[in-house]
Design a protein around this motif. Structure first.
Motif, short mmCIF file in Angstrom:
data_model
loop_
_atom_site.label_atom_id
_atom_site.label_comp_id
_atom_site.label_asym_id
_atom_site.label_seq_id
_atom_site.Cartn_x
_atom_site.Cartn_y
_atom_site.Cartn_z
N ALA A 62 47.71 39.33 30.43
CA ALA A 62 46.71 39.99 29.58
C ALA A 62 45.32 39.44 29.87
O ALA A 62 44.35 40.20 29.97
N ALA A 63 45.20 38.13 30.03
CA ALA A 63 43.90 37.51 30.30
C ALA A 63 43.33 37.99 31.63
O ALA A 63 42.15 38.36 31.72
N GLU A 64 44.16 38.02 32.65
CA GLU A 64 43.69 38.44 33.97
C GLU A 64 43.33 39.92 34.00
O GLU A 64 42.33 40.31 34.60
N GLU A 65 44.13 40.76 33.33
CA GLU A 65 43.83 42.19 33.30
C GLU A 65 42.54 42.47 32.54
O GLU A 65 41.69 43.23 33.00
N LEU A 66 42.37 41.85 31.37
CA LEU A 66 41.15 42.06 30.59
C LEU A 66 39.93 41.51 31.32
O LEU A 66 38.88 42.16 31.34
N ALA A 67 40.06 40.36 31.95
CA ALA A 67 38.95 39.79 32.70
C ALA A 67 38.55 40.69 33.86
O ALA A 67 37.35 40.91 34.10
N GLU A 68 39.52 41.24 34.55
CA GLU A 68 39.23 42.14 35.67
C GLU A 68 38.52 43.40 35.20
O GLU A 68 37.53 43.82 35.78
N ARG A 69 39.03 43.98 34.11
CA ARG A 69 38.44 45.24 33.61
C ARG A 69 37.06 45.02 32.99
O ARG A 69 36.25 45.95 32.95
N CYS A 70 36.76 43.80 32.53
CA CYS A 70 35.46 43.50 31.92
C CYS A 70 34.52 42.79 32.90
O CYS A 70 33.39 42.46 32.54
N ARG A 71 35.01 42.51 34.11
CA ARG A 71 34.24 41.75 35.09
C ARG A 71 33.81 40.39 34.51
O ARG A 71 32.64 40.02 34.55
N ALA A 72 34.78 39.70 33.93
CA ALA A 72 34.54 38.39 33.31
C ALA A 72 35.41 37.35 34.01
O ALA A 72 36.22 37.68 34.87
N GLU A 73 35.22 36.10 33.62
CA GLU A 73 35.99 34.98 34.16
C GLU A 73 36.93 34.44 33.08
O GLU A 73 36.51 34.27 31.94
N VAL A 74 38.17 34.16 33.45
CA VAL A 74 39.09 33.51 32.53
C VAL A 74 38.74 32.03 32.51
O VAL A 74 38.71 31.38 33.55
N VAL A 75 38.45 31.52 31.32
CA VAL A 75 38.07 30.11 31.17
C VAL A 75 39.31 29.27 30.93
O VAL A 75 39.48 28.21 31.54
N GLN A 76 40.20 29.74 30.04
CA GLN A 76 41.33 28.93 29.64
C GLN A 76 42.42 29.81 29.04
O GLN A 76 42.13 30.80 28.39
N VAL A 77 43.67 29.43 29.26
CA VAL A 77 44.81 30.08 28.63
C VAL A 77 45.66 28.98 28.00
O VAL A 77 46.12 28.07 28.70
N ILE A 78 45.82 29.04 26.68
CA ILE A 78 46.66 28.06 25.98
C ILE A 78 47.49 28.81 24.94
O ILE A 78 46.95 29.51 24.10
N GLY A 79 48.79 28.63 25.02
CA GLY A 79 49.68 29.27 24.05
C GLY A 79 49.53 30.78 24.08
O GLY A 79 49.70 31.41 25.12
N ARG A 80 49.19 31.38 22.95
CA ARG A 80 49.02 32.83 22.84
C ARG A 80 47.54 33.23 22.87
O ARG A 80 47.20 34.35 22.57
N LYS A 81 46.66 32.30 23.22
CA LYS A 81 45.22 32.57 23.20
C LYS A 81 44.60 32.30 24.57
O LYS A 81 45.10 31.49 25.34
N PHE A 82 43.49 33.01 24.84
CA PHE A 82 42.74 32.76 26.07
C PHE A 82 41.26 33.01 25.81
O PHE A 82 40.90 33.67 24.84
N SER A 83 40.43 32.45 26.67
CA SER A 83 38.98 32.58 26.53
C SER A 83 38.41 33.23 27.78
O SER A 83 38.86 32.97 28.89
#
Length: 99
Positions: A62-83
């Motif tokens: 989910a983090a990678e897909e949303l980051a790609e579609r928003c042209r953003a960078e994934v900062v961190q993934v922990i548990g059920r949350k990501f930034s």
């Protein structure tokens, strides 16, 4: 813009205190979620997202897909949350100063 290790550490420390502003559920990463994330990234540059158990995607997917579609960078993934981080083009907000 690729984030360096120093940038990631700084952004992780800032994201720690945030509450999730985007929640991904049964509908996964759809156009509505992408619109919300784009608006939040333009307003704040750094957002925290949460993935519910009902989502078919795991958190990293989910983090990678949303980051790609928003042209953003994934900062961190922990548990059920990501930034996510993306530099805003708006002048009326306080921009995050990366070291």
């Amino acid at each position: 813009m690729a984030l360096t290790g120093k940038h990631v550490r700084h952004l992780r420390s800032l994201a720690h205190h945030l509450n999730p502003s985007i929640i991904i559920g049964k509908a996964d990463v759809n156009d509505g979620v992408v619109e919300q994330a784009n608006a939040a990234l333009e307003a704040h540059e750094l957002i925290k997202c949460s993935v519910l158990d009902t989502s078919a995607l795991d958190v990293r997917e989910a983090a990678e897909e949303l980051a790609e579609r928003c042209r953003a960078e994934v900062v961190q993934v922990i548990g059920r949350k990501f930034s996510l981080y993306r530099e805003s083009k708006r002048d009326d907000i306080e921009h995050i100063k990366l070291p």
